[in-house]
Design a protein around this motif. Sequence first.
Motif, PDB file in Angstrom:
ATOM      1  N   TYR A 240       0.839  -1.196   0.000  1.00  0.00           N
ATOM      2  CA  TYR A 240       0.000   0.000   0.000  1.00  0.00           C
ATOM      3  C   TYR A 240       0.874   1.246   0.000  1.00  0.00           C
ATOM      4  O   TYR A 240       1.691   1.432   0.914  1.00  0.00           O
ATOM      5  CB  TYR A 240      -0.911   0.005   1.225  1.00  0.00           C
ATOM      6  N   GLY A 241       0.695   2.079  -1.017  1.00  0.00           N
ATOM      7  CA  GLY A 241       1.472   3.308  -1.123  1.00  0.00           C
ATOM      8  C   GLY A 241       0.591   4.526  -0.931  1.00  0.00           C
ATOM      9  O   GLY A 241      -0.640   4.415  -0.844  1.00  0.00           O
ATOM     10  N   THR A 242       1.213   5.675  -0.885  1.00  0.00           N
ATOM     11  CA  THR A 242       0.473   6.919  -0.674  1.00  0.00           C
ATOM     12  C   THR A 242      -0.364   7.298  -1.898  1.00  0.00           C
ATOM     13  O   THR A 242      -1.276   8.115  -1.812  1.00  0.00           O
ATOM     14  CB  THR A 242       1.450   8.069  -0.347  1.00  0.00           C
ATOM     15  N   GLU A 243      -0.072   6.674  -3.058  1.00  0.00           N
ATOM     16  CA  GLU A 243      -0.828   7.022  -4.275  1.00  0.00           C
ATOM     17  C   GLU A 243      -1.379   5.810  -5.004  1.00  0.00           C
ATOM     18  O   GLU A 243      -1.529   5.813  -6.228  1.00  0.00           O
ATOM     19  CB  GLU A 243       0.091   7.817  -5.226  1.00  0.00           C
ATOM     20  N   GLY A 244      -1.655   4.751  -4.260  1.00  0.00           N
ATOM     21  CA  GLY A 244      -2.207   3.542  -4.882  1.00  0.00           C
ATOM     22  C   GLY A 244      -1.616   2.304  -4.234  1.00  0.00           C
ATOM     23  O   GLY A 244      -0.871   2.406  -3.246  1.00  0.00           O
ATOM     24  N   TYR A 245      -1.952   1.137  -4.774  1.00  0.00           N
ATOM     25  CA  TYR A 245      -1.343  -0.076  -4.214  1.00  0.00           C
ATOM     26  C   TYR A 245      -1.103  -1.118  -5.291  1.00  0.00           C
ATOM     27  O   TYR A 245      -1.735  -1.107  -6.348  1.00  0.00           O
ATOM     28  CB  TYR A 245      -2.175  -0.629  -3.061  1.00  0.00           C
ATOM     29  N   VAL A 246      -0.141  -1.986  -4.982  1.00  0.00           N
ATOM     30  CA  VAL A 246       0.165  -3.104  -5.871  1.00  0.00           C
ATOM     31  C   VAL A 246      -0.316  -4.379  -5.198  1.00  0.00           C
ATOM     32  O   VAL A 246      -0.041  -4.607  -4.017  1.00  0.00           O
ATOM     33  CB  VAL A 246       1.677  -3.220  -6.164  1.00  0.00           C
ATOM     34  N   GLU A 247      -1.038  -5.174  -5.970  1.00  0.00           N
ATOM     35  CA  GLU A 247      -1.469  -6.481  -5.494  1.00  0.00           C
ATOM     36  C   GLU A 247      -0.652  -7.526  -6.259  1.00  0.00           C
ATOM     37  O   GLU A 247      -0.527  -7.440  -7.489  1.00  0.00           O
ATOM     38  CB  GLU A 247      -2.958  -6.653  -5.814  1.00  0.00           C
ATOM     39  N   TRP A 252       1.709 -15.143  -4.304  1.00  0.00           N
ATOM     40  CA  TRP A 252       2.513 -13.947  -4.561  1.00  0.00           C
ATOM     41  C   TRP A 252       3.966 -14.278  -4.852  1.00  0.00           C
ATOM     42  O   TRP A 252       4.624 -13.598  -5.635  1.00  0.00           O
ATOM     43  CB  TRP A 252       2.450 -12.982  -3.371  1.00  0.00           C
ATOM     44  N   TYR A 253       4.498 -15.343  -4.207  1.00  0.00           N
ATOM     45  CA  TYR A 253       5.944 -15.590  -4.308  1.00  0.00           C
ATOM     46  C   TYR A 253       6.354 -16.148  -5.673  1.00  0.00           C
ATOM     47  O   TYR A 253       7.531 -16.122  -6.019  1.00  0.00           O
ATOM     48  CB  TYR A 253       6.430 -16.489  -3.160  1.00  0.00           C
ATOM     49  N   ARG A 254       5.381 -16.678  -6.428  1.00  0.00           N
ATOM     50  CA  ARG A 254       5.725 -17.149  -7.786  1.00  0.00           C
ATOM     51  C   ARG A 254       4.661 -16.728  -8.809  1.00  0.00           C
ATOM     52  O   ARG A 254       4.373 -17.433  -9.760  1.00  0.00           O
ATOM     53  CB  ARG A 254       5.935 -18.658  -7.800  1.00  0.00           C
ATOM     54  N   ALA A 255       4.089 -15.556  -8.578  1.00  0.00           N
ATOM     55  CA  ALA A 255       3.028 -15.056  -9.455  1.00  0.00           C
ATOM     56  C   ALA A 255       3.570 -14.687 -10.841  1.00  0.00           C
ATOM     57  O   ALA A 255       4.774 -14.464 -11.004  1.00  0.00           O
ATOM     58  CB  ALA A 255       2.387 -13.826  -8.813  1.00  0.00           C
ATOM     59  N   LYS A 256       2.647 -14.629 -11.795  1.00  0.00           N
ATOM     60  CA  LYS A 256       3.066 -14.255 -13.157  1.00  0.00           C
ATOM     61  C   LYS A 256       2.452 -12.932 -13.586  1.00  0.00           C
ATOM     62  O   LYS A 256       2.448 -12.598 -14.768  1.00  0.00           O
ATOM     63  CB  LYS A 256       2.697 -15.378 -14.130  1.00  0.00           C
ATOM     64  N   ARG A 257       1.903 -12.215 -12.629  1.00  0.00           N
ATOM     65  CA  ARG A 257       1.381 -10.887 -12.932  1.00  0.00           C
ATOM     66  C   ARG A 257       1.331 -10.043 -11.664  1.00  0.00           C
ATOM     67  O   ARG A 257       1.327 -10.572 -10.545  1.00  0.00           O
ATOM     68  CB  ARG A 257      -0.015 -10.971 -13.566  1.00  0.00           C
ATOM     69  N   LEU A 258       1.280  -8.730 -11.897  1.00  0.00           N
ATOM     70  CA  LEU A 258       1.063  -7.778 -10.808  1.00  0.00           C
ATOM     71  C   LEU A 258      -0.191  -7.007 -11.155  1.00  0.00           C
ATOM     72  O   LEU A 258      -0.504  -6.830 -12.342  1.00  0.00           O
ATOM     73  CB  LEU A 258       2.228  -6.790 -10.724  1.00  0.00           C
ATOM     74  N   VAL A 259      -0.900  -6.539 -10.159  1.00  0.00           N
ATOM     75  CA  VAL A 259      -2.053  -5.685 -10.437  1.00  0.00           C
ATOM     76  C   VAL A 259      -1.809  -4.333  -9.759  1.00  0.00           C
ATOM     77  O   VAL A 259      -1.611  -4.262  -8.538  1.00  0.00           O
ATOM     78  CB  VAL A 259      -3.379  -6.311  -9.945  1.00  0.00           C
ATOM     79  N   LEU A 260      -1.822  -3.305 -10.601  1.00  0.00           N
ATOM     80  CA  LEU A 260      -1.568  -1.945 -10.115  1.00  0.00           C
ATOM     81  C   LEU A 260      -2.905  -1.244  -9.928  1.00  0.00           C
ATOM     82  O   LEU A 260      -3.669  -1.071 -10.884  1.00  0.00           O
ATOM     83  CB  LEU A 260      -0.708  -1.223 -11.154  1.00  0.00           C
ATOM     84  N   HIS A 261      -3.211  -0.880  -8.699  1.00  0.00           N
ATOM     85  CA  HIS A 261      -4.470  -0.195  -8.372  1.00  0.00           C
ATOM     86  C   HIS A 261      -4.153   1.279  -8.149  1.00  0.00           C
ATOM     87  O   HIS A 261      -3.437   1.636  -7.208  1.00  0.00           O
ATOM     88  CB  HIS A 261      -5.092  -0.780  -7.104  1.00  0.00           C
ATOM     89  N   LYS A 262      -4.721   2.110  -9.026  1.00  0.00           N
ATOM     90  CA  LYS A 262      -4.393   3.535  -8.943  1.00  0.00           C
ATOM     91  C   LYS A 262      -5.520   4.363  -9.563  1.00  0.00           C
ATOM     92  O   LYS A 262      -6.077   3.946 -10.587  1.00  0.00           O
ATOM     93  CB  LYS A 262      -3.081   3.773  -9.710  1.00  0.00           C
ATOM     94  N   GLY A 264      -8.540   4.681  -8.915  1.00  0.00           N
ATOM     95  CA  GLY A 264      -9.805   3.945  -9.057  1.00  0.00           C
ATOM     96  C   GLY A 264      -9.789   2.901 -10.153  1.00  0.00           C
ATOM     97  O   GLY A 264     -10.824   2.325 -10.480  1.00  0.00           O
ATOM     98  N   GLN A 265      -8.634   2.640 -10.730  1.00  0.00           N
ATOM     99  CA  GLN A 265      -8.550   1.657 -11.811  1.00  0.00           C
ATOM    100  C   GLN A 265      -7.565   0.551 -11.452  1.00  0.00           C
ATOM    101  O   GLN A 265      -6.628   0.789 -10.683  1.00  0.00           O
ATOM    102  CB  GLN A 265      -8.074   2.335 -13.082  1.00  0.00           C
ATOM    103  N   ALA A 266      -7.785  -0.637 -12.045  1.00  0.00           N
ATOM    104  CA  ALA A 266      -6.860  -1.749 -11.818  1.00  0.00           C
ATOM    105  C   ALA A 266      -6.222  -2.136 -13.147  1.00  0.00           C
ATOM    106  O   ALA A 266      -6.928  -2.407 -14.124  1.00  0.00           O
ATOM    107  CB  ALA A 266      -7.615  -2.936 -11.230  1.00  0.00           C
ATOM    108  N   LYS A 267      -4.894  -2.113 -13.178  1.00  0.00           N
ATOM    109  CA  LYS A 267      -4.192  -2.449 -14.418  1.00  0.00           C
ATOM    110  C   LYS A 267      -3.333  -3.686 -14.171  1.00  0.00           C
ATOM    111  O   LYS A 267      -2.516  -3.706 -13.244  1.00  0.00           O
ATOM    112  CB  LYS A 267      -3.304  -1.264 -14.806  1.00  0.00           C
ATOM    113  N   THR A 268      -3.526  -4.726 -15.011  1.00  0.00           N
ATOM    114  CA  THR A 268      -2.749  -5.956 -14.844  1.00  0.00           C
ATOM    115  C   THR A 268      -1.475  -5.887 -15.670  1.00  0.00           C
ATOM    116  O   THR A 268      -1.506  -5.551 -16.857  1.00  0.00           O
ATOM    117  CB  THR A 268      -3.598  -7.172 -15.272  1.00  0.00           C
ATOM    118  N   LEU A 269      -0.374  -6.187 -15.020  1.00  0.00           N
ATOM    119  CA  LEU A 269       0.926  -6.191 -15.697  1.00  0.00           C
ATOM    120  C   LEU A 269       1.399  -7.638 -15.764  1.00  0.00           C
ATOM    121  O   LEU A 269       1.680  -8.258 -14.740  1.00  0.00           O
ATOM    122  CB  LEU A 269       1.939  -5.355 -14.907  1.00  0.00           C
TER     123      LEU A 269
END
Length: 336
Positions: A240-247, A252-262, A264-269
């Motif tokens: 959790y950051g001051t301007e959004g969060y990363v899920e 999590w330890y061997r995931a193949k994607r990150l989700v950037l929440h910022k 009000g939107q969620a972007k999958t990387l």
Amino acid sequence: MEKIRWGILSTGRIAGRLADTLRSLEGAELLAVGSRSLEAAEAFGEEYAIPRRYGSYEELAADPDVDVIYVASPHSHHYAHTLLCLEHSKHVLCEKSFAHNALEARRMAEKAREKGLFLMEAMWTRFLPHMVRLRELLAQKVIGEVRVIQVSMGFRAQVGPEHRLLNPELAGGALLDVGVYPLSFTSMLWGKPERLDSQAYLGPTGVDEQAVLLLGYRDGRMAALVSSLHTPTNMAAYLYGTEGYVEIPNPWYRAKRLVLHKDGQAKTLECPYEGHGDQFQAIETMNCIRAGKLESEVMPLAETIAIMEVMDAFRAQWGLRYPGELVEGQRTAGEG
Ligand SMILES: NC(=O)C1=CN([C@@H]2O[C@H](COP(=O)(O)OP(=O)(O)OC[C@H]3O[C@@H](n4cnc5c(N)ncnc54)[C@H](OP(=O)(O)O)[C@@H]3O)[C@@H](O)[C@H]2O)C=CC1
Ligand SMILES: O=C1CO[C@H](CO)[C@@H](O)[C@@H]1O
């Protein structure tokens, strides 16, 4: 490119996974395996097409053609087995948790430096593409300043009291088996915490079967971690950051994607990779050996030791000592 010749010490579950990876990894040659029994070494060698099979770890360590040994025995034996390999002038990739305690870890690091050999804790998750991407995102302050980390690692171990997961003689317990992952993850991002709090449940064998770990850092940053051997947890991680969060989705330890929440939107990387995922740590090991480096910048020994110090401190809070762990003033583990 000259091949790096690998030996594998032990024929357990995780030894098989790296063996499977190494036999098709460019630049690697899986040359030898050592086991406490020749039968196990033969069977493992057959399964993974390993030409040299030894019925003792000493014989493996003494093989003059092996460059690097992967130590994949239980935590309780990493210290002795790593020193055995280093004494025989072998580079070492040693499984997590690196040792019983920080004292053992320091001695292992000292020996590697003294002998001019590469040594690294096999914290394989650090080398995966999503972790590389995460480090980049955070360096770019994409979610501002990270203030809170929430991460867990818990599963239900259906094993008896003799099994390495629960057996104090084999340095069992959730902290050293799985808790080390969230601790290492937090350390990778923030370094060593200033304050530690915890709750632990010690089971019938005396080891921690479950714990909640709280880490406090400068400027009010904090991390809440869970480690468990009897409760499956949702293994998603949140930063959790001051301007959004990363899920980081489960697991999590061997995931193949990150989700950037910022905003009000969620972007999958997407951060894809093939195979077991342990190839990246093997590649790092070989790159370091070829470059004449004694340690990895991604998983340095000082950090492994600092993580062991944190685990020592948690175990001290719980009154958990392992029967075989090295204590100050002792030369070798088990001398009492
Ligand atoms: N990176 C990862 O994802 C994972 C890492 N690990 C780590 O790898 C290590 C081994 O775990 P895992 O493979 O699950 O364990 P296993 O119990 O499956 O295998 C351990 C092996 O260690 C050897 N060994 C040496 N001394 C002993 C002893 N006294 N008692 C039992 N076994 C002994 C044995 O090999 P032999 O009989 O051939 O001598 C045994 O097969 C641990 O440090 C663990 O934390 C574990 C799982 C996943
Ligand atoms: O490192 C590990 C990863 O997860 C396993 C559970 O599946 C653990 O037991 C192991 O030690």
